[in-house]
Design an enzyme around this catalytic site. Sequence first.
Site, PDB file in Angstrom:
ATOM      1  CE  LYS A   1       8.740  -0.373   6.116  1.00 25.18           C
ATOM      2  NZ  LYS A   1       9.845   0.047   5.234  1.00 25.18           N
TER       3      LYS A   1
ATOM      4  CB  SER B   1       3.103  -4.553   0.489  1.00 23.55           C
ATOM      5  OG  SER B   1       3.165  -4.945   1.843  1.00 23.55           O
TER       6      SER B   1
END
Length: 407
Positions: free
Chosen positions: A93, A332
């Site tokens: 991110k 994840s």
Amino acid sequence: TVREIANPFVPGLLRPSRRRADAGSVPSPSMLRNARFLAFCGSRHFSSKICRNVTEAIGHTPMVQLNRVIGADCKAKRVLAKLEMQNPGGSVKDRIALGMIEAAEKRGEIHPGRTTIVEATSGNTGIGIAMVCAAKGYKCIIIMPQLPPMMERYIICRKFGADVHLTAGAPGGPMIENMFSHLTDLLGKNKDYWSPLQFENPDNPAAHMDSTGPEIWDQTDGEVDFFVAGAGTGGTMAGVGPYLKTKNPSVINVCVEPSESRVLTGAPSDKHTIVGIGAGIPLKFIEEMEHGAEWRDAKRGAIDRFACATSEESTQWANRLAAEEGLLVGPSTGAACKVAVQIASSSEAAGKTVVVVFPSSGIRYITHPMWAGIKAEAACILAPPPDFSNAPPLLRWRSEDYVPPQQ
């Protein structure tokens, strides 16, 4: 000829010889790779050794071959992991945080000292934004759900100097709606507040099309047959997937969701523990890959397949990557790895290259169930008060002797 460099941001970068090439000689592949990197350095305005600030260290993450977790059934030539936790903020991110903010700066929409940047996020985007804001001098407010898994994100955002607002953590769609309702309220009341709006900002996938995709293509020397990534906002897949298709139309892009929340295939959303993917809402960037098409378990634009992993599988694979590959990753990543290894074990992957994105570090998920067993073990022997005595025996504990309590 290419001069010799030593770059700390590109582990394993090959260094060409100091000798001048003979007239008419053909540059080696390593010399060409270094030449491309030096050209990139010039475009980013940092030297081979020093970044002017932390934002210039974002990107150019290493790619590592998986060796032990792939198992004896692996038919693929290789499974390569793009280690996005090596970004300075600890996750993929960081790329979109920088991309969205710098794009807004170029448009004249925001300015340090005047603008407060506000974003609704489950955490990693918030950390990236808080880090970039700290480096550039912006005030920052991060909005996240009031849930235990947010503990590390809350602490890290606050450490970067951001304020954090917590909203009701109802599962699925309502949780997202609560965050965005508060975001909308803040933006409406404060003219100098600006939000990247990561779920709908086209600068999100553009950051991956401009950086992540080209890096993967260059690091593999153009050998990418399968590309696997999870869907948080959908930006990684919406950026990298189409980019790879322009380079190799036959590449197979695989988008990963939690088994419990397969919204992108038309299934209902339910609770899961795979933090960072499976937001429980249809994703704009994925929808736009085939605008107007129904949500179904089938090809959608540049996405060739949708795949999934359960919360339990994700934890198991994250733990295996730490113990067997030395890669400390989050749940994840475990989900994406499970799917990548599954593909690599299929006959269609024989002799081919599978690339999978590892989005974040496991150290960010201490409150997650993936750490529960080790935390319980440590609590048994490291509970306060500390023992300062120096009396024999000097060896007080061996972890290999620990017997977990019966469930």
